[in-house]
Design a protein around this motif. Sequence first.
Motif, short mmCIF file in Angstrom:
data_model
loop_
_atom_site.label_atom_id
_atom_site.label_comp_id
_atom_site.label_asym_id
_atom_site.label_seq_id
_atom_site.Cartn_x
_atom_site.Cartn_y
_atom_site.Cartn_z
N GLU A 188 0.81 -1.21 0.00
CA GLU A 188 0.00 0.00 0.00
C GLU A 188 0.85 1.27 0.00
N GLY A 189 2.17 1.12 -0.13
CA GLY A 189 3.06 2.27 -0.16
C GLY A 189 3.47 2.80 1.19
N ALA A 190 3.04 2.16 2.27
CA ALA A 190 3.42 2.59 3.61
C ALA A 190 4.81 2.03 3.96
N ILE A 191 5.47 2.69 4.88
CA ILE A 191 6.83 2.32 5.31
C ILE A 191 6.82 2.07 6.82
N TRP A 192 7.39 0.93 7.22
CA TRP A 192 7.59 0.69 8.65
C TRP A 192 8.84 1.43 9.12
N VAL A 193 8.74 2.08 10.27
CA VAL A 193 9.81 2.92 10.81
C VAL A 193 10.15 2.45 12.22
N HIS A 210 11.17 5.08 21.61
CA HIS A 210 9.84 4.91 22.19
C HIS A 210 9.36 3.46 22.21
N GLY A 211 10.27 2.52 22.11
CA GLY A 211 9.92 1.11 22.28
C GLY A 211 8.92 0.57 21.28
N ARG A 212 9.00 1.01 20.03
CA ARG A 212 8.00 0.61 19.06
C ARG A 212 8.52 0.73 17.64
N ALA A 213 7.77 0.14 16.71
CA ALA A 213 7.91 0.42 15.29
C ALA A 213 6.55 0.86 14.80
N ILE A 214 6.54 1.80 13.86
CA ILE A 214 5.27 2.35 13.38
C ILE A 214 5.19 2.21 11.86
N ARG A 215 3.98 2.02 11.39
CA ARG A 215 3.73 1.94 9.94
C ARG A 215 3.20 3.31 9.52
N VAL A 216 3.92 3.97 8.60
CA VAL A 216 3.64 5.37 8.26
C VAL A 216 3.25 5.47 6.80
N ARG A 217 2.20 6.24 6.54
CA ARG A 217 1.80 6.55 5.17
C ARG A 217 2.43 7.88 4.76
N GLU A 218 2.60 8.06 3.45
CA GLU A 218 3.11 9.34 2.97
C GLU A 218 2.18 10.46 3.43
N GLY A 219 2.75 11.49 4.01
CA GLY A 219 1.98 12.56 4.62
C GLY A 219 2.08 12.55 6.13
N GLY A 220 2.50 11.38 6.70
CA GLY A 220 2.76 11.31 8.13
C GLY A 220 1.75 10.55 8.97
N GLU A 221 0.66 10.05 8.37
CA GLU A 221 -0.31 9.29 9.16
C GLU A 221 0.33 8.00 9.68
N ILE A 222 0.18 7.76 10.98
CA ILE A 222 0.64 6.51 11.58
C ILE A 222 -0.53 5.52 11.52
N ALA A 223 -0.39 4.51 10.65
CA ALA A 223 -1.49 3.59 10.37
C ALA A 223 -1.47 2.36 11.26
N ASP A 224 -0.33 2.05 11.87
CA ASP A 224 -0.24 0.87 12.71
C ASP A 224 0.98 1.03 13.62
#
Length: 292
Positions: free
Chosen positions: A214-219, A224-238
């Motif tokens: 879907e074009g999202a990137i895991w970061v 902060h003890g986590r990994a986040i899935r980010v969409r272009e534009g900055g939305e944290i999706a997971d």
Amino acid sequence: METVLRDLSFLEGPRWRAGRIWVSDFYTRRVLSALPDGSDLRVEATVPAQPSGTGLLPDGRVLIASMRDQVVLRREPDGSLVTHADLAGLARGVLNDMAVDPQGRCWVGCFGFDLMGGAAMEPAVLIRVDPDGRAEIVAEDMWFPNGTVCDGRTLVVAESFGNRLTAFDVGPDGGLANRREWARFGEPPTSRDVGAVLPGLAVVPDGISEPDAEGAIWVADADHGRAIRVREGGEIADEVRLPEGLHSYAVALGGDDGRTLFLCAAPSFLEHERRDTRDAALLATGVEVPLA
């Protein structure tokens, strides 16, 4: 969350390649690979000057950022290491993470200052290495360029102390244009004191994955003890939370179906705490959206 590898020093540069997960272990100075369950562990390379980011050339050979001597190494089919590019005249501080695009160009970041020595924060550069080993600086004024992905047309770089992922358009000749914020998590730093900057960062983007379907990137959010899935534009999706006491410093999507998120985890990033300890691990968890 499963433990794939344990009892290591500090892991970086995870890459999924031909059914195996590859990863650099800083202070044992090895590049390792294993099957996704951690079995059949192999030492793929020994890098005396400390390995960090890795990448795969179109012909299957592996590039490795050798941090302290500012060299990009190339692993030949027989396992030998040769110098692919010497970046000592270009890099500012030790080398960091990197990516290789489909054209065989290597994109390498550097620290910009002596992080482990407690120096004041300084901006760093991003370097492009062409397939023939020629190198040049292609971006300046980057706040600790770290995890990098490039599909040959768009380059995305995590600026760990910049509160953002930064994108560029990549021209046919490898030139960069249209610099922009791919994801903004907060304001850029105003202080040069790392100890003062870190608490104010909403996200400390370290290693990043290749985009998913879907074009999202895991970061990897290093503080902060986590990994986040980010969409272009900055939305944290997971979000994936790590076990208590661990932080994530790099991530990669892989597995046979592309739905395994590998996470390089350790209690901290400081060299004096990690160099002589063996409490870093490679973790893995399933995710819904597979690798593109």
